[in-house]
Design a protein around this motif. Structure first.
Motif, PDB file in Angstrom:
ATOM      1  N   VAL A 113       0.822  -1.213   0.000  1.00 49.16           N
ATOM      2  CA  VAL A 113       0.000   0.000   0.000  1.00 49.16           C
ATOM      3  C   VAL A 113       0.856   1.263   0.000  1.00 49.16           C
ATOM      4  O   VAL A 113       0.570   2.232  -0.710  1.00 49.16           O
ATOM      5  CB  VAL A 113      -0.946   0.006   1.224  1.00 49.16           C
ATOM      6  N   PHE A 114       1.954   1.233   0.776  1.00 49.63           N
ATOM      7  CA  PHE A 114       2.694   2.466   1.042  1.00 49.63           C
ATOM      8  C   PHE A 114       4.099   2.540   0.438  1.00 49.63           C
ATOM      9  O   PHE A 114       4.754   3.578   0.582  1.00 49.63           O
ATOM     10  CB  PHE A 114       2.809   2.675   2.554  1.00 49.63           C
TER      11      PHE A 114
ATOM     12  N   ASP B 226       7.456  -0.741  -8.683  1.00 56.63           N
ATOM     13  CA  ASP B 226       6.016  -0.484  -8.648  1.00 56.63           C
ATOM     14  C   ASP B 226       5.663   0.059  -7.273  1.00 56.63           C
ATOM     15  O   ASP B 226       5.931  -0.581  -6.256  1.00 56.63           O
ATOM     16  CB  ASP B 226       5.229  -1.770  -8.912  1.00 56.63           C
ATOM     17  N   GLN B 227       5.045   1.224  -7.232  1.00 54.66           N
ATOM     18  CA  GLN B 227       4.691   1.841  -5.954  1.00 54.66           C
ATOM     19  C   GLN B 227       3.407   1.230  -5.400  1.00 54.66           C
ATOM     20  O   GLN B 227       2.717   0.463  -6.050  1.00 54.66           O
ATOM     21  CB  GLN B 227       4.545   3.347  -6.119  1.00 54.66           C
ATOM     22  N   GLY B 228       3.089   1.626  -4.161  1.00 55.26           N
ATOM     23  CA  GLY B 228       1.940   1.059  -3.477  1.00 55.26           C
ATOM     24  C   GLY B 228       0.606   1.607  -3.946  1.00 55.26           C
ATOM     25  O   GLY B 228       0.526   2.557  -4.734  1.00 55.26           O
ATOM     26  N   LEU B 229      -0.462   1.009  -3.401  1.00 60.63           N
ATOM     27  CA  LEU B 229      -1.826   1.378  -3.775  1.00 60.63           C
ATOM     28  C   LEU B 229      -2.117   2.856  -3.570  1.00 60.63           C
ATOM     29  O   LEU B 229      -2.837   3.461  -4.358  1.00 60.63           O
ATOM     30  CB  LEU B 229      -2.822   0.558  -2.943  1.00 60.63           C
ATOM     31  N   ILE B 230      -1.562   3.425  -2.515  1.00 64.10           N
ATOM     32  CA  ILE B 230      -1.860   4.821  -2.201  1.00 64.10           C
ATOM     33  C   ILE B 230      -1.371   5.774  -3.287  1.00 64.10           C
ATOM     34  O   ILE B 230      -1.839   6.904  -3.405  1.00 64.10           O
ATOM     35  CB  ILE B 230      -1.252   5.198  -0.827  1.00 64.10           C
TER      36      ILE B 230
ATOM     37  N   THR C 209      -1.372  -0.741  -8.690  1.00 67.15           N
ATOM     38  CA  THR C 209      -1.926  -1.966  -8.096  1.00 67.15           C
ATOM     39  C   THR C 209      -0.992  -3.167  -8.196  1.00 67.15           C
ATOM     40  O   THR C 209      -1.178  -4.147  -7.470  1.00 67.15           O
ATOM     41  CB  THR C 209      -3.251  -2.341  -8.783  1.00 67.15           C
ATOM     42  N   THR C 210       0.001  -3.103  -9.077  1.00 67.41           N
ATOM     43  CA  THR C 210       0.833  -4.277  -9.336  1.00 67.41           C
ATOM     44  C   THR C 210       1.524  -4.800  -8.087  1.00 67.41           C
ATOM     45  O   THR C 210       1.491  -5.993  -7.780  1.00 67.41           O
ATOM     46  CB  THR C 210       1.892  -3.955 -10.410  1.00 67.41           C
ATOM     47  N   LEU C 211       2.161  -3.909  -7.346  1.00 63.70           N
ATOM     48  CA  LEU C 211       2.904  -4.332  -6.164  1.00 63.70           C
ATOM     49  C   LEU C 211       1.981  -4.969  -5.137  1.00 63.70           C
ATOM     50  O   LEU C 211       2.308  -6.018  -4.570  1.00 63.70           O
ATOM     51  CB  LEU C 211       3.635  -3.141  -5.540  1.00 63.70           C
ATOM     52  N   PHE C 212       0.844  -4.345  -4.889  1.00 65.96           N
ATOM     53  CA  PHE C 212      -0.074  -4.890  -3.894  1.00 65.96           C
ATOM     54  C   PHE C 212      -0.502  -6.304  -4.275  1.00 65.96           C
ATOM     55  O   PHE C 212      -0.573  -7.191  -3.416  1.00 65.96           O
ATOM     56  CB  PHE C 212      -1.297  -3.994  -3.753  1.00 65.96           C
TER      57      PHE C 212
END
Length: 437
Positions: free
Chosen positions: A363-364, A375-379, A383-386
């Motif tokens: 997420v973060f 890939d960064q978090g959802l925030i 979405t890929t990383l999450f």
């Protein structure tokens, strides 16, 4: 028979180490010394020592929680992890975890048997500024504490020799594959893009699910639960764990750099936030603010921030600490203790805390904190990383639980896991070790 087997192991170890230069060729060590960063090397030596300190800290943490008749046995289980796993890591564990990849699942141990080819003139690809041997020793301390974490689930009822056998098999069958998949550049989870800065999957989820498997397999304690022997031990153990965790998380930056400082900061505030949240929740639910609650909350925060420590901002680490404490507190409160006897709530704290931290990393995680984040978090709208973190959580959970349950089954076939009801009544200190407080 046991005496014969133990004598054979000692003799074989002596022979193999004496003739190691002839038996194991390993990888050649460069004769030309690489100029390593002295600051990074100095910090990683300190970090390695800090992580080792966590295991006796865990011994005090667990030892203070059990009944007075089982304090020595519980603490000795942690101490023996330092003894057994240290040797196992040198002989074969490091090679299985970080040797040349076999299908992205496990390492080929042959090049690094008995630390052949693990020297001070080479480096690991992801830690190029410190000696390869130092990297291997740092990783050894993670392997040491993981099976020690499991012991809290079957406290006060396991035979000591059975525990030692389980510990060896757990490192070889569960820990090594997870470490390889997650932290080796050719590992399946690493290549998938899963982020685990310092051991959310490898250490805490594996220990948590193994603890649940052990609690189910061994069954409930026959003797009524005794009050904690020493709350002061729990406080001391928490302090040692928190102190050592700076090496655990900040050391995973593999150098004396800004990322290490960031990990140290997020570790500090996540633990504090979780401890505060735990005692506040206890008060809201009508309980007294207790030393046990404050300590357990701090440890849950340390667990949850572990996979995220080098990827998230300080404000987000506070969020992780509070949320992990709330979720673990709820799980511990609602855990079916009448059916499953997880003596010291290892699954509720380490397993659930590790899973919470893994998901919140998805997420973060931020490129602004760590440029290595792809890939960064959802925030941040990605979405890929999450999704990758979620896949890793599911796969690791299934593997760790099933493999650990199978290991308990195998060990029980070799030697009984549980002590007799009579010995459980007398306590493990006197029946297993002939010692008492």
């Amino acid at each position: 028979m046991r005496k014969i087997i133990l004598s054979a192991i000692l003799i074989a170890l002596l022979v193999l180490t004496f003739f190691s230069n002839f038996i194991f060729t390993g990888q050649a060590v460069s004769k030309e010394s690489i100029k390593f960063d002295t600051g990074d090397t100095a910090w990683m030596i300190v970090a390695t020592a800090l992580v080792l300190l966590m295991t006796p800290g865990l011994g005090f943490f667990y030892g203070g929680m059990v009944g007075k008749k089982n304090v020595i046995s519980t603490m000795l289980q942690s101490f023996m992890a330092m003894v057994i796993v240290s040797l196992l890591w040198v002989v074969i564990g490091f090679g299985l975890s970080f040797g040349p990849s076999i299908g992205g699942v496990i390492g080929n141990p042959i090049p690094y048997l008995f630390f052949q080819g693990v020297g001070v003139n080479d480096s690991w690809s992801l830690a190029p500024t410190i000696p390869f041997l130092l990297f291997a020793l740092f990783q050894a301390k993670f392997a040491i504490i993981t099976p020690a974490l499991v012991t809290g689930a079957f406290a006060e009822r396991i035979r000591f020799w059975a525990y030692l056998l389980f510990m060896v098999l757990f490192i070889l069958v569960v820990y090594a594959p997870l470490a390889h998949c997650t932290w080796h550049p050719d590992g399946l989870l690493f290549k998938l893009g899963v982020l685990d800065f310092a051991g959310g999957t490898v250490v805490h989820m594996s220990a948590g699910w193994a603890a649940l498997a052990g609690a189910i397999f061994l069954g409930k304690r026959k003797v009524q639960k005794a009050p904690p022997a020493r709350i002061t031990y729990v406080l001391l153990g928490t302090g040692l764990l928190w102190f050592g965790w700076f090496g655990f998380n900040a050391g995973s930056a593999m150098g004396a750099n800004g990322l290490a400082v960031q990990a140290l900061a997020t570790t500090t505030v996540a633990a504090a936030a979780a401890s505060m949240a735990w005692v506040f929740l206890d008060k809201i639910m009508g309980h007294k603010i207790s030393a046990m609650g404050a300590c357990i909350g701090a440890v849950v925060g340390l667990v949850a921030i572990t996979p995220a420590a080098g990827y998230v901002s300080i404000p987000h680490s506070i969020f992780i600490g509070i949320v992990s404490a709330a979720i673990s507190n709820f799980v511990v409160l609602k855990f079916p203790k009448g059916k499953i006897d997880d003596a010291l709530d290892v699954f509720g704290c380490h397993g659930v805390g590790g899973m919470t931290g893994m998901l919140l990393t998805g997420v973060f995680a931020s490129k602004a904190v760590n440029p290595a984040v792809v890939d960064q978090g959802l925030i941040f709208g990605e979405t890929t990383l999450f999704l990758h973190q979620l896949v890793a959580l599911i796969c690791v959970s299934i593997f760790a639980f099933m493999a650990s349950y199978f290991l308990f089954y195998i060990v029980n076939k070799i030697t009984p896991l549980r002590v007799t009801e009579e010995k459980e009544e007398l306590g493990l200190d006197i029946t297993q070790h002939g010692e008492f407080l």
